[in-house]
Design a protein around this motif. Structure first.
Motif, PDB file in Angstrom:
ATOM      1  N   UNK A 305      -4.113 -19.409 -15.972  1.00 57.72           N
ATOM      2  CA  UNK A 305      -4.952 -18.447 -15.258  1.00 57.72           C
ATOM      3  C   UNK A 305      -4.165 -17.252 -14.734  1.00 57.72           C
ATOM      4  N   UNK A 306      -2.928 -17.456 -14.323  1.00 58.02           N
ATOM      5  CA  UNK A 306      -2.173 -16.366 -13.710  1.00 58.02           C
ATOM      6  C   UNK A 306      -1.095 -15.776 -14.618  1.00 58.02           C
ATOM      7  N   UNK A 307      -1.033 -16.182 -15.881  1.00 60.32           N
ATOM      8  CA  UNK A 307       0.063 -15.754 -16.748  1.00 60.32           C
ATOM      9  C   UNK A 307      -0.060 -14.271 -17.100  1.00 60.32           C
ATOM     10  N   UNK A 308       1.084 -13.614 -17.179  1.00 58.97           N
ATOM     11  CA  UNK A 308       1.217 -12.253 -17.697  1.00 58.97           C
ATOM     12  C   UNK A 308       2.305 -12.306 -18.765  1.00 58.97           C
ATOM     13  N   UNK A 309       1.934 -11.994 -20.007  1.00 59.30           N
ATOM     14  CA  UNK A 309       2.876 -12.097 -21.125  1.00 59.30           C
ATOM     15  C   UNK A 309       3.304 -10.699 -21.566  1.00 59.30           C
ATOM     16  N   UNK A 310       4.616 -10.501 -21.685  1.00 65.05           N
ATOM     17  CA  UNK A 310       5.181  -9.251 -22.206  1.00 65.05           C
ATOM     18  C   UNK A 310       6.140  -9.592 -23.346  1.00 65.05           C
ATOM     19  N   UNK A 311       6.189  -8.696 -24.340  1.00 68.03           N
ATOM     20  CA  UNK A 311       7.057  -8.931 -25.483  1.00 68.03           C
ATOM     21  C   UNK A 311       7.569  -7.602 -26.018  1.00 68.03           C
ATOM     22  N   UNK A 312       8.756  -7.633 -26.620  1.00 65.55           N
ATOM     23  CA  UNK A 312       9.364  -6.427 -27.194  1.00 65.55           C
ATOM     24  C   UNK A 312      10.281  -6.812 -28.329  1.00 65.55           C
ATOM     25  N   UNK A 313      10.552  -5.851 -29.202  1.00 64.54           N
ATOM     26  CA  UNK A 313      11.414  -6.032 -30.361  1.00 64.54           C
ATOM     27  C   UNK A 313      12.547  -4.996 -30.328  1.00 64.54           C
ATOM     28  N   UNK A 314      13.783  -5.467 -30.578  1.00 60.93           N
ATOM     29  CA  UNK A 314      14.894  -4.526 -30.665  1.00 60.93           C
ATOM     30  C   UNK A 314      14.767  -3.726 -31.969  1.00 60.93           C
TER      31      UNK A 314
END
Length: 319
Positions: A305-314
């Motif tokens: 319920x409280x998750x915040x997902x962030x992602x990135x690629x080099x």
């Protein structure tokens, strides 16, 4: 070992999707920096037969349980007892310099919440411990009983975003003078009395923010995270990806800032073209900043319920 419903990995399908381009069709290395019970790790290893996984966790109990769960993957698994800011040393000990992926699933684990003796949950009486590594360091009781009032107010305000920190600390100081705190029930009772009734009706459980603040202080979570995210970003090779799941705003701000600084151009204002040395090092992969779990998952898995997902690629090497 069986995986109980409360241990379902959060946003697993999305994490598999995000890592797939970096891990598929070649021998790859991924660091699960917060291994926990190994749910994400097990799924990633199963999806990528050539993947080698380095699993980090400060909790020796979690490592032991994950070792059992991941044993079927054989020598593709390397487990290291360390806090996640120890990532560079862990990789060095294994003769690794660069990796293809790093995963962080932050916050307290389901296993830690479910074991009363660990002292993370306020719903039942238990020792005020809260150490993610129960073999070392001060406990939550030590913080409550020994910290100066001003420092306690700071911790509750900064780490718990608690509006009533001065009132709570005044009550804590008065109570600890009578008898030191040892278990959670006494603290929860104090918080019910210290937090105004109107706030209790609208602001959730009155112990939630104080328990979060104590846990963060005991485990130095934010300081560790400020060191760990840059270290993880620095360990990624070109094409490598980082995925971070945060569960409260303090964590998410640190992650957003660290990734965001490397995902923007440093071209000086007025320069008509972007020179190669000014190009971003990373590109953001998540839509609209942070992604949330969908309604179906949050109904099935309350932790989502409280998750915040962030992602990135080099996308380019450091100069």
């Amino acid at each position: 070992m069986t995986d109980q419903p409360r241990h379902v990995p959060v946003m697993l399908d999305r994490i598999l999707e995000l890592f797939a381009p970096a891990l598929s069709d070649h021998p790859a290395v991924l660091v699960d920096a917060t291994l926990g019970l190994g749910g994400h790790a097990d799924a990633l290893l199963s999806a990528h037969p050539s993947l080698t996984l380095v699993g980090l966790d400060r909790d020796p109990n979690a490592l032991a349980m994950s070792a059992e769960r991941l044993a079927r993957h054989g020598d593709r698994v390397h487990l290291v007892h360390t806090v996640y800011d120890g990532l560079p040393e862990a990789l060095s000990s294994l003769g690794l310099s660069r990796v293809d992926g790093v995963l962080f699933d932050l916050g307290v684990s389901s296993m830690q919440l479910d074991v009363p003796e660990r002292g993370f949950a306020y719903a039942r009486d238990s020792p005020l411990d809260m150490r993610m590594d129960p073999t070392t360091g001060p406990t939550a009781a030590d913080v409550l009983n020994t910290y100066e009032p001003g420092e306690l107010v700071r911790i509750l305000r900064e780490y718990g975003e608690e509006r009533f920190a001065p009132r709570i600390v005044k009550a804590i100081v008065a109570e600890r003078a009578k008898e030191p705190f040892t278990t959670s029930a006494r603290l929860v009772e104090l918080l019910y009395a210290a937090v105004p009734a109107a706030s209790r009706r609208t602001g959730g459980h009155p112990a939630k923010r104080t328990f979060q603040a104590l846990r963060i202080e005991v485990n130095a979570e934010l300081d560790v995270l400020r060191r760990a995210i840059p270290a993880a970003l620095g360990a990624l090779r070109v094409g490598g990806r980082i995925v971070v799941e945060s569960y409260q705003s303090l964590e998410d701000r640190i992650v957003k800032k660290a990734i965001g600084e490397l995902a923007k151009s440093t071209t000086p204002p007025g320069l008509p073209v972007e020179l190669p040395e000014h190009a971003p090092y990373f590109r953001l992969l998540t839509r609209g900043g942070a992604e949330l779990a969908d309604e179906a998952e949050t109904e099935h898995n309350p932790r989502a319920q409280s998750v915040r997902l962030r992602a990135a690629e080099r996308i380019r090497e450091a100069t």
